[in-house]
Design an enzyme around this catalytic site. Structure first.
Site, PDB file in Angstrom:
ATOM      1  N   THR A 138      61.802   9.764   5.096  1.00 56.54           N
ATOM      2  CA  THR A 138      61.327   9.470   6.440  1.00 56.54           C
ATOM      3  C   THR A 138      62.460   9.730   7.403  1.00 56.54           C
ATOM      4  O   THR A 138      63.607   9.907   6.995  1.00 56.54           O
ATOM      5  CB  THR A 138      60.880   8.002   6.538  1.00 56.54           C
ATOM      6  OG1 THR A 138      60.282   7.787   7.812  1.00 56.54           O
ATOM      7  CG2 THR A 138      62.067   7.073   6.415  1.00 56.54           C
ATOM      8  N   ALA A 187      56.530   1.065   2.299  1.00 59.47           N
ATOM      9  CA  ALA A 187      55.618   0.831   3.421  1.00 59.47           C
ATOM     10  C   ALA A 187      55.030  -0.564   3.354  1.00 59.47           C
ATOM     11  O   ALA A 187      54.905  -1.256   4.363  1.00 59.47           O
ATOM     12  CB  ALA A 187      54.501   1.877   3.409  1.00 59.47           C
TER      13      ALA A 187
END
Lengths: 250, 271
Positions: free
Chosen positions: B67, B115
């Site tokens: 990310t 997440a």
């Protein structure tokens, strides 16, 4: 640990919590404390109980700092007060640790009040026998004065008294707490002394006074300073009496 | 105490299991294989390699470290820019992940790492912040919010949480930006980039922040460009650039731009 299964503080048939009311009686027996909220200063005054001859004078102070910007005075059972003060001091530091900000006076008052309430609703425990006057400045500079009592309620006040003869002192304050009376720091301190002199015997020797000014730590006034202020007050009183006499005669 | 309350109330139900396990991971005998029995747990004979720094245990679940998230303070607040790609190994699981978590109208959190970990703990943080607001009749400061989060996850240190988040907001002391992760780090700073593409993003922002006073548009453009550059070079970042701006009144979502369209736009500018 506490494996008590029976509560001591239970309701009476007509809705009173007698243990809490008895605790309030204990508070009424304690020595008087008065708190005044000025504009840039907060004042706490307590009646000093006379000590025995061989006793060291300053072992037990009735006015204690909870943090740099907050302090409290109490009326009632000194031993109970010690516990409450310790818990409050720890909470002030815990708050600084987790929130990275000093406590507001309202927050610490709420914490103390919640603690007191918990002891009116736990098995095997009795309520704390103290009322507390908590004064200080919030980080935005506002002065605050709060009072808690054994039931766990708290209120903000402009000026208040607890302990023996609290009613008399409060009535005096109601009459004399005006904007002029607290216009300067000195006036606010004198108002506190005047209020205490109403109920304390033998004048300045039996009064302990503490002040917090904005952005300054707690300051306990020395007996000399108190004597000076008491002398000022007496002189003012005499002047008043003189003026009245003159008015009458003319 | 405030500290004790935070640590107690945020424990989820399975924390008792966690507490028992903690017993030997944090013990002195860290080089031994953890074959001691732990209470009555079924997992008592699980082989645990030493939790040394860097090596880590072989985790079965592959977390989404791929990310790029970025946040920096400037004169008019905080810019938060993130990509939106989720990968599981070499497989692109999603191109439309929301990596900015809206904690409340004036606090944002970014997501890097697991997440589930990020969104769960930040939602818990949102609850805690709201309770603080109700009790104290004022908004929680960014420092306090980040501290609550850091304290919450510290309890689970060494148990496999993976979370690298930035808590961004505006409080009475001005713009606030903190980096908090599951290792227990909590750092205040003016600029953070987190994730596999962070190095590329740092390059762009560091050179773009030379001039002291950026306007809001310039800052947004800088954030956008930084994420774009990171997606350009990092395989694990891509999708869209989500841009947020935090100012004194709260945060607002500035833009959501597809990286491929940005590419065409920037190429055209070069020519």
């Amino acid at each position: 640990m506490s494996i008590y299964d029976r509560a001591i503080t239970v309701f009476s048939p007509d809705g009173h919590l007698f243990q809490v009311e008895y605790a309030q009686e204990a508070v009424k027996k304690g020595s008087t404390a008065v708190g005044i909220r000025g504009k840039d200063i907060v004042v706490l005054g307590v009646e000093k109980k006379s000590v025995a001859k061989l006793q060291e004078e300053r072992t037990v102070r009735k006015i204690c700092a909870l943090d740099e910007h907050v302090c409290m005075a109490f009326a009632g059972l000194t031993a109970d007060a010690r516990i409450v003060i310790n818990r409050a001091r720890v909470e002030c530091q815990s708050h600084r640790l987790t929130v990275e900000d000093p406590v507001t006076v309202e927050y610490i008052t709420r914490h103390i009040a919640t603690l007191k309430q918990r002891y009116t609703q736990s098995n095997g425990r009795r309520p704390f026998g103290i009322s507390a006057l908590i004064v200080g400045f919030d980080y935005d500079g506002t002065p605050r004065l709060y009072q808690t009592d054994p039931s766990g309620t708290y209120h903000a006040w402009k000026a208040n008294a607890i302990g023996r003869s609290a009613k008399t002192v409060r009535e005096f304050l109601e009459k004399n707490y005006t904007d002029e009376a607290i216009a300067t720091d000195n006036e606010a301190i004198k108002l506190a002394i005047k209020a205490l002199l109403e109920v304390v015997q033998s004048g300045g020797k039996n009064i302990d006074l503490a002040v917090i000014r904005r952005n300054q730590p707690l300051k306990l006034l020395e007996s000399k300073e108190i004597e000076t202020l008491v002398a000022e007050i007496e002189k003012e009183k005499e002047d008043e009496v003189e003026k009245k006499k003159q008015k009458k005669s003319t | 105490m405030a500290l004790a309350n935070v640590l107690q109330s945020e424990s989820v139900d399975f924390s008792n299991y966690g507490r028992k396990c903690r017993g030997f991971t944090s013990s002195l005998y860290e080089t031994e294989l953890g074959l001691e029995s732990v209470g009555g747990d079924n997992l008592s004979f699980a082989v645990r390699t030493a939790c040394s720094d860097g090596d880590g245990s072989e985790r079965k679940i592959q977390f989404l470290h791929g990310t790029t998230t970025l946040a920096f303070k400037f004169q008019h607040g905080v810019i938060v820019a993130v990509d939106s790609r989720a990968t599981a190994g070499a497989y692109i699981a999603s191109q439309t992940v929301k990596k900015v978590i809206e904690i409340n109208p004036y606090l944002l959190g970014t997501m890097a790492g697991g997440a589930a970990d990020c969104s769960f703990w930040e939602r818990l943080l949102a609850r805690q912040c709201r309770v603080y607001e109700l009790r104290n009749k004022e908004r929680i400061s960014v420092a306090a919010a980040s501290k609550l989060l850091a304290n919450m996850v510290y309890q689970y240190k060494g148990m496999g949480l993976s979370m690298g988040t930035m808590v961004c907001g505006w409080d009475k002391t001005g713009p606030g930006l903190y980096y908090v992760d599951s290792e227990g780090n909590r750092v205040c700073g003016d600029l953070f980039a987190v994730g596999s593409g962070s190095m590329y993003a740092y390059g762009i922002v560091d050179s773009g922040l030379k001039q002291k006073d950026l306007t809001v548009e310039e800052a947004c453009d800088l954030g956008c460009r930084a994420i774009y550059q990171a997606t350009y070079r990092d395989a694990y970042s891509g999708g869209q650039v989500n841009l947020y701006h935090v100012h004194s009144e709260g945060w607002n979502r500035v833009s959501q731009s597809d990286v491929l369209l940005l590419h065409q736009q920037y190429q055209a500018e070069k020519a």
